[in-house]
Design a protein around this motif. Structure first.
Motif, mmCIF file in Angstrom:
data_model
loop_
_atom_site.group_PDB
_atom_site.id
_atom_site.type_symbol
_atom_site.label_atom_id
_atom_site.label_comp_id
_atom_site.label_asym_id
_atom_site.label_seq_id
_atom_site.Cartn_x
_atom_site.Cartn_y
_atom_site.Cartn_z
ATOM 1 N N ARG A 2 26.972 -24.841 -29.115
ATOM 2 C CA ARG A 2 27.346 -26.485 -29.253
ATOM 3 C C ARG A 2 26.091 -27.096 -30.052
ATOM 4 N NH1 ARG A 2 30.801 -30.076 -26.950
ATOM 5 N NH2 ARG A 2 30.264 -32.146 -26.393
ATOM 6 N N ASP A 26 30.493 -25.474 -31.916
ATOM 7 C CA ASP A 26 31.283 -26.851 -31.512
ATOM 8 C C ASP A 26 30.404 -27.806 -31.852
ATOM 9 O OD1 ASP A 26 32.284 -28.666 -30.047
ATOM 10 O OD2 ASP A 26 31.662 -27.923 -27.915
ATOM 11 N N ALA A 51 24.867 -30.032 -25.040
ATOM 12 C CA ALA A 51 24.420 -29.463 -26.441
ATOM 13 C C ALA A 51 23.183 -28.183 -26.341
ATOM 14 C CB ALA A 51 23.772 -30.491 -27.385
#
Ligand SMILES: NC(=O)c1ccc[n+]([C@@H]2O[C@H](COP(=O)([O-])OP(=O)(O)OC[C@H]3O[C@@H](n4cnc5c(N)ncnc54)[C@H](OP(=O)(O)O)[C@@H]3O)[C@@H](O)[C@H]2O)c1
Length: 246
Positions: A2, A26, A51
């Motif tokens: 992410r 992502d 993240a």
């Protein structure tokens, strides 16, 4: 993984988003247009939840040293603090080749940003690139004074933002490495020629004039101090090739 991309709608940010999505990451896109103001610490912290890496390609359009320093200090502090809380393991920043030779005007904010990131607790990489091919269009728009467009006198070795984006995502996929190898374009150009070519291709007939920017930043632009050294990695796409209709 992410990846949070700060400045996702900018000249290089749109390419970073594209490359990251193409490689099946992502993506969390951060910009005011997407509802996240980097100057709002709580909004940034919320956006970074989950993240793994942050790529910061945000910017402020200014030549004012005070405005640049205020922007990069606050936005970088918020991204680093939010990243630390979220468990981000890699903070990547895009900077500019040789700006420490001219830490004034806009570049003063970038030098401060580099220092905050390298002194911070989140493992980091800093990629310095030369001006993008897209810089010619940015300068044309931002240099409008009445009917005339003023362009700083500058020696530059521009690189395609898409090639910079590829490198940034590669860095995000690797371990933090501190300063990465500088990235530049394949050949030296004069900024005024690039601006004239891009304005003419866009059908503009407005007068374009060359001006020396004041201060250390302007002197560095004119002297060639911002050109890459012999160790820089070079992109392949020249400005002329980049301009051809794709
Ligand atoms: N341009 C060049 O030639 C060049 C060359 C080498 C390195 N760099 C570096 O690359 C980075 C990106 O440059 P760029 O030219 O791609 O920038 P840009 O086109 O001006 O885009 C700036 C981005 O930052 C976002 N942004 C600005 N203020 C924000 C805020 N308060 N909160 C959230 N997002 C904000 C903007 O989106 P919103 O307006 O929607 O908020 C936009 O997505 C900069 O750090 C620059 O120093 C640029």
């Amino acid at each position: 993984m992410r990846i949070a991309i700060a400045g996702a709608t900018g000249a290089v940010g749109v390419h970073v988003v594209d490359v990251a999505r193409r490689r099946a990451h992502d993506v969390v896109a951060l910009s005011r247009a997407q509802g996240v103001d980097l100057l709002d610490a709580r909004a940034v912290a919320r956006a970074l939840e989950g993240a793994d890496a942050v790529i910061d390609v945000s910017s402020i359009a200014t030549t004012s040293q005070a405005a640049s320093m205020a922007y990069f200090e606050a936005s970088t502090a918020n991204l680093l603090a939010g990243g630390e809380t979220a468990g981000v393991t890699h903070h990547i920043v895009l900077s500019i080749v040789n700006i420490d030779r001219a830490p004034s005007g806009y570049y003063a904010g970038k030098v401060l940003q580099e220092r905050l990131v390298s002194d911070g607790l989140v493992p980091w990489s800093i990629l310095r690139a030369t001006q993008f091919h897209e810089f010619a269009g940015q300068i044309y728009e931002r240099g409008r004074i009445g009917p005339v467009h003023a362009v700083p006198i500058m020696r530059t070795q521009p690189v395609a933002a898409s090639e910079v984006a590829e490198r940034l995502v590669e860095l995000a996929e690797s371990d933090a490495r501190g300063r990465a190898r500088d990235l530049a374009g394949p050949r030296e150009e004069r900024l005024i020629d690039l601006v004239r070519a891009s304005a003419s291709a866009a059908g503009s007939r407005a007068p374009i004039i060359s001006i020396p920017l004041p201060g250390g930043m302007g002197a560095a632009m004119r002297s060639g101090a911002l050109l890459p050294g012999p160790d820089a990695q070079l992109g392949t796409l020249t400005f002329t090739e980049w301009m051809r209709p794709r």
